[in-house]
Design a protein around this motif. Structure first.
Motif, mmCIF file in Angstrom:
data_model
loop_
_atom_site.group_PDB
_atom_site.id
_atom_site.type_symbol
_atom_site.label_atom_id
_atom_site.label_comp_id
_atom_site.label_asym_id
_atom_site.label_seq_id
_atom_site.Cartn_x
_atom_site.Cartn_y
_atom_site.Cartn_z
ATOM 1 N N ILE A 126 0.843 -1.092 -0.009
ATOM 2 C CA ILE A 126 -0.128 0.022 -0.022
ATOM 3 C C ILE A 126 0.787 1.328 0.133
ATOM 4 O O ILE A 126 1.158 1.631 1.195
ATOM 5 C CB ILE A 126 -0.806 0.068 1.039
ATOM 6 C CG1 ILE A 126 -1.934 -1.360 1.151
ATOM 7 C CG2 ILE A 126 -1.882 1.189 0.936
ATOM 8 C CD1 ILE A 126 -2.790 -1.411 2.175
ATOM 9 N N GLY A 140 2.154 4.900 0.263
ATOM 10 C CA GLY A 140 1.722 5.979 0.710
ATOM 11 C C GLY A 140 1.343 6.010 2.243
ATOM 12 O O GLY A 140 1.198 6.810 3.114
ATOM 13 N N VAL A 141 1.043 4.666 2.479
ATOM 14 C CA VAL A 141 0.590 4.468 3.816
ATOM 15 C C VAL A 141 1.964 3.678 4.588
ATOM 16 O O VAL A 141 2.202 2.839 4.365
ATOM 17 C CB VAL A 141 -0.568 3.501 4.105
ATOM 18 C CG1 VAL A 141 -0.828 3.004 5.540
ATOM 19 C CG2 VAL A 141 -1.617 3.926 3.350
ATOM 20 N N PHE A 142 2.177 4.777 5.680
ATOM 21 C CA PHE A 142 3.572 4.309 6.213
ATOM 22 C C PHE A 142 3.484 3.120 7.390
ATOM 23 O O PHE A 142 2.391 2.973 8.041
ATOM 24 C CB PHE A 142 4.204 5.500 6.903
ATOM 25 C CG PHE A 142 4.613 6.295 5.698
ATOM 26 C CD1 PHE A 142 6.066 6.039 5.114
ATOM 27 C CD2 PHE A 142 4.021 7.169 5.464
ATOM 28 C CE1 PHE A 142 6.270 6.968 4.185
ATOM 29 C CE2 PHE A 142 4.247 8.097 4.621
ATOM 30 C CZ PHE A 142 5.375 7.923 3.508
ATOM 31 N N ASN A 162 2.668 3.882 10.921
ATOM 32 C CA ASN A 162 1.305 4.374 11.148
ATOM 33 C C ASN A 162 0.311 3.454 11.036
ATOM 34 O O ASN A 162 -0.507 3.495 11.774
ATOM 35 C CB ASN A 162 1.277 5.810 10.171
ATOM 36 C CG ASN A 162 -0.148 6.315 10.251
ATOM 37 O OD1 ASN A 162 -0.694 6.650 11.356
ATOM 38 N ND2 ASN A 162 -0.437 6.923 9.173
ATOM 39 N N PHE A 163 0.372 2.733 9.976
ATOM 40 C CA PHE A 163 -0.765 1.627 9.855
ATOM 41 C C PHE A 163 -0.531 0.606 11.068
ATOM 42 O O PHE A 163 -1.808 0.335 11.521
ATOM 43 C CB PHE A 163 -0.211 0.715 8.581
ATOM 44 C CG PHE A 163 -0.759 -0.748 8.721
ATOM 45 C CD1 PHE A 163 -2.113 -0.898 8.165
ATOM 46 C CD2 PHE A 163 0.050 -2.005 8.800
ATOM 47 C CE1 PHE A 163 -2.571 -2.319 8.463
ATOM 48 C CE2 PHE A 163 -0.294 -2.881 8.838
ATOM 49 C CZ PHE A 163 -1.703 -3.357 8.659
ATOM 50 N N THR A 193 -2.337 2.462 13.929
ATOM 51 C CA THR A 193 -3.787 2.392 13.757
ATOM 52 C C THR A 193 -4.530 1.029 13.969
ATOM 53 O O THR A 193 -5.489 1.028 14.732
ATOM 54 C CB THR A 193 -4.235 2.965 12.470
ATOM 55 O OG1 THR A 193 -3.462 4.046 12.068
ATOM 56 C CG2 THR A 193 -5.425 3.118 12.100
ATOM 57 N N SER A 194 -3.657 -0.050 13.593
ATOM 58 C CA SER A 194 -4.424 -1.310 13.509
ATOM 59 C C SER A 194 -4.418 -1.682 15.223
ATOM 60 O O SER A 194 -5.599 -1.931 15.763
ATOM 61 C CB SER A 194 -3.609 -2.367 12.842
ATOM 62 O OG SER A 194 -3.674 -3.359 13.233
ATOM 63 N N SER A 246 -7.127 0.378 16.826
ATOM 64 C CA SER A 246 -8.569 0.212 16.549
ATOM 65 C C SER A 246 -8.939 -1.018 17.539
ATOM 66 O O SER A 246 -10.128 -1.167 17.841
ATOM 67 C CB SER A 246 -8.653 -0.376 15.228
ATOM 68 O OG SER A 246 -8.042 0.621 14.339
ATOM 69 N N LEU A 256 3.810 0.809 3.461
ATOM 70 C CA LEU A 256 3.389 -0.852 3.738
ATOM 71 C C LEU A 256 3.917 -1.577 2.722
ATOM 72 O O LEU A 256 3.169 -1.618 1.703
ATOM 73 C CB LEU A 256 1.884 -0.699 4.065
ATOM 74 C CG LEU A 256 1.447 -1.948 4.753
ATOM 75 C CD1 LEU A 256 2.168 -2.620 6.013
ATOM 76 C CD2 LEU A 256 0.148 -2.055 4.983
#
Ligand SMILES: Nc1ncnc2c1ncn2[C@@H]1O[C@H](COP(=O)(O)OP(=O)(O)OP(=O)(O)O)[C@@H](O)[C@H]1O
Ligand SMILES: [Mg+2]
Lengths: 412, 245
Positions: free
Chosen positions: B89, B91-93, B96-97, B100-101, B104, B141
């Motif tokens: 993916i 642009g999705v670092f 950060n991913f 977030t995961s 969540s 990612l």
């Protein structure tokens, strides 16, 4: 048929009240006549085919010029880091001149330095006829401006005029460097027309970074025009972040006139509602060993439209040109429209040019991957969208501004 | 405890899983082997909530029918799939991913979300265990990750999220000998009384490191044979011919 009689009357009044040289008057009259010959651009004209302006300019059958009681720049739009500032409020330059060793910022009063040539761009002719505000930035030879120069172009809730014409001038002499951040803020819910015409001259081995932020324009019609001329080894990096900008054409023409000059143009459009935003780029490789790169990303929600027209022109003597162009769009509803028109016009044989354009929706496999990690669907989409746009922001060479724009994106 | 009852999955008119039954007890490790195209990945997707299948049957986990939950809800319940082909993916670092995961899942379970500093501390520890260069986590990612790096990143996610039901789809494919040991160690340290594993693999070698309690053969959308770890040896020597006709 559009009726220009009121605008003619407006023009006569305008030049009568103007205190200026006869040369300038002549130029304005010529420009205005040029404008009248063609009138507002129409969709039949290939250069304006997809432009939102063809529709929206029709609304302007007369112009009101009323000087506001100057509003002030609200604190919340001020940048928090150390910077030089140029402040426009409703078109009036309200900050004072800066005159330091090495560089100066002035009101662009008489437009003395501007190239006085009327062209075939009707809106530019209109701008040249009516221009009455703008800045002039000049950086002396060998000087690097130590702090960013921030241009605040702020339109309050209630500007009294309905037409603003800016004419700006940026000159970087040999071996000089500057970073300019232009922040355009539109708050009014009245319809007004803003045209800005910026000329940029980059001397030998000079370096300009120009970052632009445009956001939240619902009602006005905007034409931003930048023309940049680059000497040998000069480099121009431009990044424009357009968020919810309606009825706007951002046009950029770059002349790579000197060997080894380089332009990197990056832009993102993030649009909602029924907003229409247009980017038009033309890069002219006029000399050998010149290099350019265009990278544009669009994210379209709801009923919005984006237009990207990008052209690479290579002169017959511009051998060893390296030109690159890529535009990608994410279409997030069935009702959005994306028009992309990449053009190559090449007259030299030893060049490396490439272009690509793609549009599509968010990749479902990626969304599933993120959701399988506990991230809800909405957040997963947001991550993907921001990631998509972050790739353009990543092209910004200045780390401080890269972070500023990434944070801005995160806050949307 | 996971109870898969008569699970059928089809795409358009193609039936891929044809009534699959399997129970995996708490703390157990089950391996699934089977020829290409037999439906192993489809099983892993059906369990983790990928859309696009027509599903029948039931999958009971934590007293809920997983098939009634969407992908993120299943992850929040503790289901984790290590993908056969982790997605890139741009642009999705990665950092950060990962945060977030993790947040969540913590949030869904009523736990406090971690701030950047707290998160960094944990991720540093875990990636060191898996010999993952922290520089990799600053990259988008999986973009430009080697095949083995992608797989290790899956295991890093597993050890961060601490799921209770782990499905690994050919995590060993593409790993070099050392990476295989590192990944197996990662899995073995997570083995516990209340965590179950379903390990899809083509190679008995992985099962030398992660010793399964049961080995199943999946063929044409059904489990056709179940045995202990010795079944894997048998398959390695004789192939699937005996079980597939
Ligand atoms: N979305 C789909 N549309 C059509 N056919 C599909 C789809 N997904 C899977 N299949 C088919 O279902 C069968 C099972 O696929 P699956 O990926 O589950 O196999 P597998 O056992 O994981 O194989 P491998 O060992 O090669 O990874 C294959 O024949 C495949 O082509
Ligand atoms: Mg598979």
């Amino acid at each position: 048929m559009q009726d220009y009689n009121n605008i003619k009357v407006n023009f006569d009044h305008f030049i009568q009240s103007l205190k200026t040289t006869t040369d300038d008057l002549e130029f304005r009259k010529k420009s205005f006549n040029h404008f009248l010959q063609k009138g507002y651009p129409v969709t039949k004209d290939e250069n304006w085919k997809y432009s939102p302006l063809t529709k929206d300019l029709k609304k302007f059958t007369k112009f009101d010029f009323v000087k506001n009681q100057s509003d002030t720049l609200p604190n919340e739009v001020k940048e928090l880091y150390d910077h030089y500032s140029i402040v426009f409020v409703d078109g009036s330059l309200i900050s004072s001149d800066i005159n330091e060793t090495g560089f100066s910022i002035k009101k662009n009063n008489s437009f003395l330095k501007s190239v006085k040539k009327e062209g075939d761009n009707p809106i530019l002719n209109l701008n040249n006829a009516f221009a009455e505000t703008g800045y002039l930035i000049e950086i002396e030879q060998g000087y690097s401006v130590s702090k960013p120069i921030v241009i605040y172009n702020y339109f309050s809730k209630n500007p009294h005029s309905s037409f603003f014409s800016f004419k700006n001038f940026i000159l970087l002499n040999e071996e000089s460097k500057a970073l300019i951040f232009e922040k355009n803020i539109y708050l009014s819910d009245r319809e007004y027309l803003i045209t800005s015409n910026t000329e940029v001259f980059l001397g030998k081995n000079s370096e300009l970074k120009k970052y632009n932020l445009n956001y939240n324009n619902k009602y006005s019609t905007i034409f931003n025009y930048i023309k940049a001329n680059l000497d040998m080894l000069a480099s121009f990096e431009c990044f424009t972040f357009s968020h919810d900008i309606n009825s706007c054409r951002d046009e950029l023409i770059i002349n790579l006139n000197g060997k080894d000059s380089f332009a990197s143009i990056n832009a993102l459009q993030l649009q909602h509602s029924n907003f229409v935003h247009e980017i038009k780029l033309q890069i002219n490789h006029n000399e050998e060993f010149t290099k350019s790169s265009q990278f544009v990303k669009s994210v379209l929600h709801e009923n919005s439209t984006a237009v990207f027209q990008g052209k690479i022109f290579v002169d017959s003597k511009a051998q060893k040109t390296d030109g690159y162009q890529l535009s990608r769009a994410l279409l997030l509803s069935d009702n959005v429209k994306f028009f992309s028109k990449p053009e190559l016009e090449i007259y030299a044989d030893d060049v490396k040019c490439s272009h690509g354009s793609s549009s599509g929706s968010i990749d479902n496999e990626s969304i599933f991957y993120l959701r399988s990690r506990g991230i809800d669907e909405k957040s997963a989409k947001q991550l993907m969208i921001n990631g998509f746009l972050a790739e353009v922001i990543d092209k910004i060479s200045n780390k401080q501004f890269r972070d500023i724009f990434i944070n801005r994106l995160g806050g949307i | 405890m996971i109870e898969i009852k008569n699970l059928k999955a089809s795409v358009e008119d193609k039936e891929i899983l044809k009534g699959l039954n399997l129970s995996i007890g708490k703390g157990e490790v089950h391996a699934i082997m089977g020829p290409n195209g037999s439906g192993k990945s489809t099983l892993s997707y059906a369990l983790s909530g990928k859309e696009g299948y027509h599903l029948e049957g039931e999958v009971i986990f934590n007293k809920k029918n997983l098939l009634e939950l969407n992908a993120e809800e299943r992850a929040q319940q503790g289901v984790f799939l290590a993908f056969q082909y982790p997605i890139e993916i741009p642009g999705v670092f990665t950092n950060n991913f990962l945060r977030t995961s993790l947040n969540s899942i913590r949030k869904a379970n009523g736990q406090k979300e971690l701030n950047a500093v707290e998160f960094l501390k944990i991720v540093k520890e875990k990636s060191a265990e898996l010999k993952i260069d922290p520089e990799m986590l600053a990259r988008p990612l999986n973009v430009g990750f080697s095949g083995g790096e992608k797989k290790r990143n899956e295991i890093l996610q597993m050890s961060l999220l601490e799921p209770s039901f782990v499905i690994m789809d050919e995590t060993d494919s593409g790993l070099d000998i050392d990476a295989l040991k590192i990944v197996s160690n990662g899995v073995n340290t997570l083995r516990s009384q209340d965590r179950s594993f379903l390990i899809i693999t083509h190679y008995q070698r992985l099962l030398n490191y992660i010793k399964p309690d049961f080995v199943h053969v999946l063929s044409d959308g059904k489990i056709v044979k179940t045995g202990d770890w010795k079944l894997a040896l048998e398959l390695e020597n004789d192939g699937y011919g005996k079980f597939v006709n």
